[in-house]
Design a protein around this motif. Structure first.
Motif, short mmCIF file in Angstrom:
data_model
loop_
_atom_site.label_atom_id
_atom_site.label_comp_id
_atom_site.label_asym_id
_atom_site.label_seq_id
_atom_site.Cartn_x
_atom_site.Cartn_y
_atom_site.Cartn_z
N SER A 305 34.25 -43.34 -52.47
CA SER A 305 34.81 -42.64 -51.31
C SER A 305 34.42 -41.17 -51.27
N SER A 306 33.80 -40.64 -52.35
CA SER A 306 33.42 -39.23 -52.35
C SER A 306 32.44 -38.96 -51.21
N PHE A 307 32.65 -37.84 -50.52
CA PHE A 307 31.78 -37.54 -49.38
C PHE A 307 30.34 -37.31 -49.83
N LYS A 308 30.14 -36.91 -51.08
CA LYS A 308 28.77 -36.69 -51.56
C LYS A 308 28.00 -37.99 -51.70
N GLN A 309 28.73 -39.08 -51.87
CA GLN A 309 28.08 -40.37 -52.01
C GLN A 309 27.57 -40.90 -50.66
N GLN A 310 27.93 -40.23 -49.59
CA GLN A 310 27.49 -40.67 -48.27
C GLN A 310 26.12 -40.13 -47.90
N GLY A 311 25.57 -39.20 -48.71
CA GLY A 311 24.24 -38.67 -48.45
C GLY A 311 24.24 -37.17 -48.28
N GLY A 312 23.06 -36.56 -48.44
CA GLY A 312 22.89 -35.14 -48.21
C GLY A 312 23.09 -34.27 -49.43
N TRP A 313 23.35 -34.89 -50.60
CA TRP A 313 23.59 -34.12 -51.82
C TRP A 313 22.64 -34.61 -52.90
N SER A 314 22.01 -33.66 -53.58
CA SER A 314 21.06 -34.02 -54.63
C SER A 314 21.79 -34.31 -55.93
N MET A 315 21.07 -34.98 -56.83
CA MET A 315 21.54 -35.16 -58.20
C MET A 315 20.75 -34.20 -59.08
N GLU A 316 21.46 -33.45 -59.92
CA GLU A 316 20.84 -32.43 -60.75
C GLU A 316 21.04 -32.76 -62.23
N ILE A 317 20.04 -32.40 -63.02
CA ILE A 317 20.19 -32.56 -64.47
C ILE A 317 21.09 -31.44 -64.98
N ILE A 318 21.94 -31.78 -65.93
CA ILE A 318 22.89 -30.80 -66.47
C ILE A 318 22.23 -29.94 -67.55
N ASP A 319 21.59 -30.60 -68.50
CA ASP A 319 20.98 -29.90 -69.63
C ASP A 319 19.54 -30.35 -69.76
#
Length: 738
Positions: A305-319
């Motif tokens: 249900s997270s709005f980020k899961q609907q698109g438009g947000w990148s996935m970033e490496i943490i370390d």
């Protein structure tokens, strides 16, 4: 007397410092007052003039070299013949470019390219003209690569990231021009494995947050040296794209995209862009030599249900120093733009890999090749050092091959083919490590075997959760009751709702994975939920199976089949098979009480015990009753002597076991109380198997719980010849103290 002045017939330029001028007649040094002047350029000062033997030729030495010039003009004057007749000022047009090296660079560790500003006669350039100031390195072969460019093939690799000095000796053109000796510098460096990492991925840009609506990848140089991306290759799910020339400096980012309409910081537009599938996939970056520099299995977009899961947000490496490739080192961007392309990641933080590698999967690639999957890259050195620590009883290991792309799998090669239906035990080397130095500390050995043909009922449907909680999922547990090894890629689960025909068949594996004798395997489409909801004592035998059919709550059929649809086992389930006194059956599994009875005998099934959490996925059933082999003249036997139907998983049922000496018998079994009143009719004039079990769960014919006390089990059985036998035996229905 000759009064005709001399005229210039020809002029040649040699090495930029010498003019060879020929005249129509002899000229006199005594009468001549020579002059040379450039038009629109400054002509060098004269250093020396000499004359040929017949004085018709003049050699003019210049103090400095002529500049490179195309269609230049020079005025020559002042030369006179022996009679004093002097030439008229003469303007000559000339073009001059001295031979020089315009490019000298390494294209690989063995190939050097040299480029000149003009063409050479064929065969002029030879290996002996080159002197390379590096031990044992020389030019072996020269080939023309393209116009004025030559490829020099070396006998040995250039050292990585070291500046090498080269000289070009005694290369003289036919006109006398000499190519400058040098020195010339060579430097070559390719990114080594893990020098560059994938640091950000936008594979679902729509609907956009504040960034452009475009897919992109981000690379980060975590090494100490600049890396030229030229001739590197990006693979997206096996489809390749070449990278353009770009110098990626240490601790810097570059964005790769296929959209020309958008702009990112430090972005490169690729000629070929292959879509980043939302279902997940593989990213691989190779250097010009074909070695893998970076590899990452990017995940599918998670449901939620997270709005980020609907698109438009990148996935970033943490370390970026965590090279495990695990998804726990990635997170959705927390930047308001929706991502940080070409810039430091918004989620950047220390997140070291502190977990040891684990054996997460294994399968057979053939009858002599076993594949082990450790879930993260292993080091070459530890695998090489541990080769002799892998062993298999009575079989010799022919070799061990580490996966060349992700480094997380080992292929174990056996010298001979494995024998079908024989359980093998592989000893696993304990000294292998991941890239962070974490040492493998998992299981010391692996039981496996080469599958063969199995028979019907070798594997049985052993447990079913068909009505899970709202947040949960179905599961089906299987048990291998045979001595055969089954192959999961040859076994299918299916369902039927309205008729006797299975719907679509779903193979349990896409690879040759074994199902050993006496093993439980539980299949579900959300293994994590099952593991968290139930007490799973064997989580490795809990298998994620996205294709698991939806077994409807109202009842239906579970089919276990071969690939051709031939039935191995079937179970016609119904919610009515649950324990009658349960007020709620949601989230409670049906368990088989015996492996040997027919699956569609309702007496073979019972609700899972409450003390077992109402389900025992991938483990022995809470309601399992071991079959006792006991010869007796009695018509039946009872077990246990006292049963307590309180759904605690201990003695919840009275088991009535019978064995006949011939088939075709029919029987009636009735439960009476101590006063002789009928309490429950278990079966009525039904055909019985030669041997079997009948269960009583303490429920009366009125669907109430029978009171504690003594009860009589009475049976009448008659055979096809008309012989009738009756028998009765008492039992105790008890209660446990709280």
């Amino acid at each position: 007397m000759d009064t005709i002045p001399p005229v210039i017939r020809d002029m040649e330029i040699e090495n930029g410092h010498t003019l060879n001028i020929s005249f129509s007649e002899a000229v006199s040094a005594s009468f001549s007052q020579p002059g040379l002047k450039g038009i629109d350029f400054e002509f060098p000062l004269l250093q020396e003039i000499s004359y040929s033997e017949d004085s018709s030729g003049v050699v003019v030495k210049l103090k400095d070299a002529l500049p490179d010039i195309n269609d230049g003009h020079i005025i020559i004057s002042g030369w006179c013949d022996v009679n004093g007749a002097c030439m008229e000022d003469t303007t000559l047009t000339f073009t001059y470019s001295p031979p020089r090296v315009t490019g000298f660079y390494a294209g690989s560790y063995r190939d050097v390219f040299i480029e000149f500003n003009l063409s050479f006669p064929g065969g002029l350039l030879q290996p002996h003209h080159f002197r390379i100031e590096a031990p044992d390195i020389r030019v072996d072969e020269i080939t023309e690569f393209e116009e004025d460019v030559y490829r020099l093939t070396l006998n040995e690799n250039l050292p990585d990231a070291e500046e090498i000095t080269c000289y070009l000796e005694n290369l003289i053109l036919p006109n006398g021009d000499t190519v400058p000796v040098g020195p010339y510098s060579l430097y070559y460096h390719e990114a080594a494995p893990y020098d560059i990492v994938f640091s950000e991925i936008m594979h679902d840009p729509s609907p956009p947050a504040l960034l452009p609506d475009a897919e992109y990848l981000e690379l980060y140089n975590r090494s100490d040296l600049p890396v030229d991306l030229k001739n590197m290759t990006l693979y997206v799910n096996g489809k390749q794209s070449g990278l353009p020339e770009y110098l990626l400096f240490p601790d810097e980012y570059v964005v790769l995209t296929g959209s020309a309409e958008v702009s990112f910081a430090n972005a490169l537009l690729l000629d070929k862009w292959h879509a980043l599938t939302n279902s997940g996939g593989e990213l691989v970056l190779k250097n010009p030599s074909g070695k893998v520099v970076a590899a990452f299995r990017f995940p599918a977009l998670p449901d939620g249900s997270s709005f980020k899961q609907q698109g438009g947000w990148s996935m970033e490496i943490i370390d970026t120093e965590n090279l495990s490739g695990q998804i726990m080192n990635w997170a959705y961007s927390i930047d308001d733009q929706g991502g940080t392309p070409g810039m430091p990641n918004s989620v950047a933080a220390p997140n070291p890999d502190i977990f040891s590698p684990e054996l997460i999967d294994a399968w057979l690639e053939s009858d002599s090749v076993l594949v082990l999957d450790f879930g993260e890259p292993l080091t070459h050195t530890s695998v090489d050092a541990g080769r002799n620590d892998f062993s298999l009883k009575e079989e010799d290991i022919d070799g061990i091959i580490r996966d060349s792309v992700f480094g997380d799998k080992l292929k174990i090669l056996f010298e001979r083919s494995l024998t079908p239906h024989t359980v093998e035990e592989l000893t696993i080397a304990t000294g292998i490590t991941d890239l962070a130095g974490n040492i493998y500390s998992g299981q010391e050995s692996l039981l496996f075997g080469l599958p063969g043909r199995i028979d019907s009922f070798d594997i049985v449907i052993n447990e079913l959760l068909f009505d899970p909680p709202a947040e949960g999922c179905d599961y089906v547990e299987l048990f291998n009751r045979s001595v055969h090894i089954a192959s999961l890629d040859s076994i299918c689960l299916a369902r039927a709702v309205d008729d006797e025909t299975p719907e679509a068949l779903f193979p349990l594996s896409d690879r040759i994975r074994w199902f050993l004798p006496g093993q439980y395997l539980c299949f579900t489409n959300d293994a994590e939920w099952v593991k968290n909801h139930f007490d799973c004592t064997s989580p490795d035998d809990l298998k994620e199976f996205p294709e698991l059919p939806n077994y409807v709550n109202e009842g239906g059929t579970v089919f276990l089949t071969h690939l051709n649809g031939e039935i191995i086992d079937r179970f016609d389930y119904s919610p009515d098979m649950h324990f009658d006194l349960l007020s709620e059956t949601r989230g409670i599994a049906l368990e088989r009480t015996s492996y040997d009875g027919p699956s569609n005998n309702p007496m073979m099934w019972h609700s899972a015990a409450s003390t077992a959490g109402y389900g025992t996925p991938a483990a022995e059933n809470s309601q399992f009753v071991a079959k006792t082999q006991q010869k007796t003249n009695r018509l039946f036997s009872l077990s246990p002597e006292i049963f307590t139907p309180d759904l605690d998983g201990v003695d919840d049922q009275l088991i009535i076991s019978y064995t006949f000496d011939k088939p075709g018998q029919k029987g009636t079994f009735i439960v009476y109380d101590a006063d002789g009143q009928q309490v429950r009719q278990l079966i009525n004039n039904q055909t019985l198997n030669v041997s079997g079990e009948i269960a009583w769960d303490g429920i009366t014919d009125q669907h109430t719980q029978a009171s504690p006390g003594i009860y009589i089990i009475w049976a009448r059985v008659f055979d096809p010849d008309g012989n009738v036998r009756e028998y009765k035996e008492s039992c105790v229905l008890g209660t446990r103290r709280k």
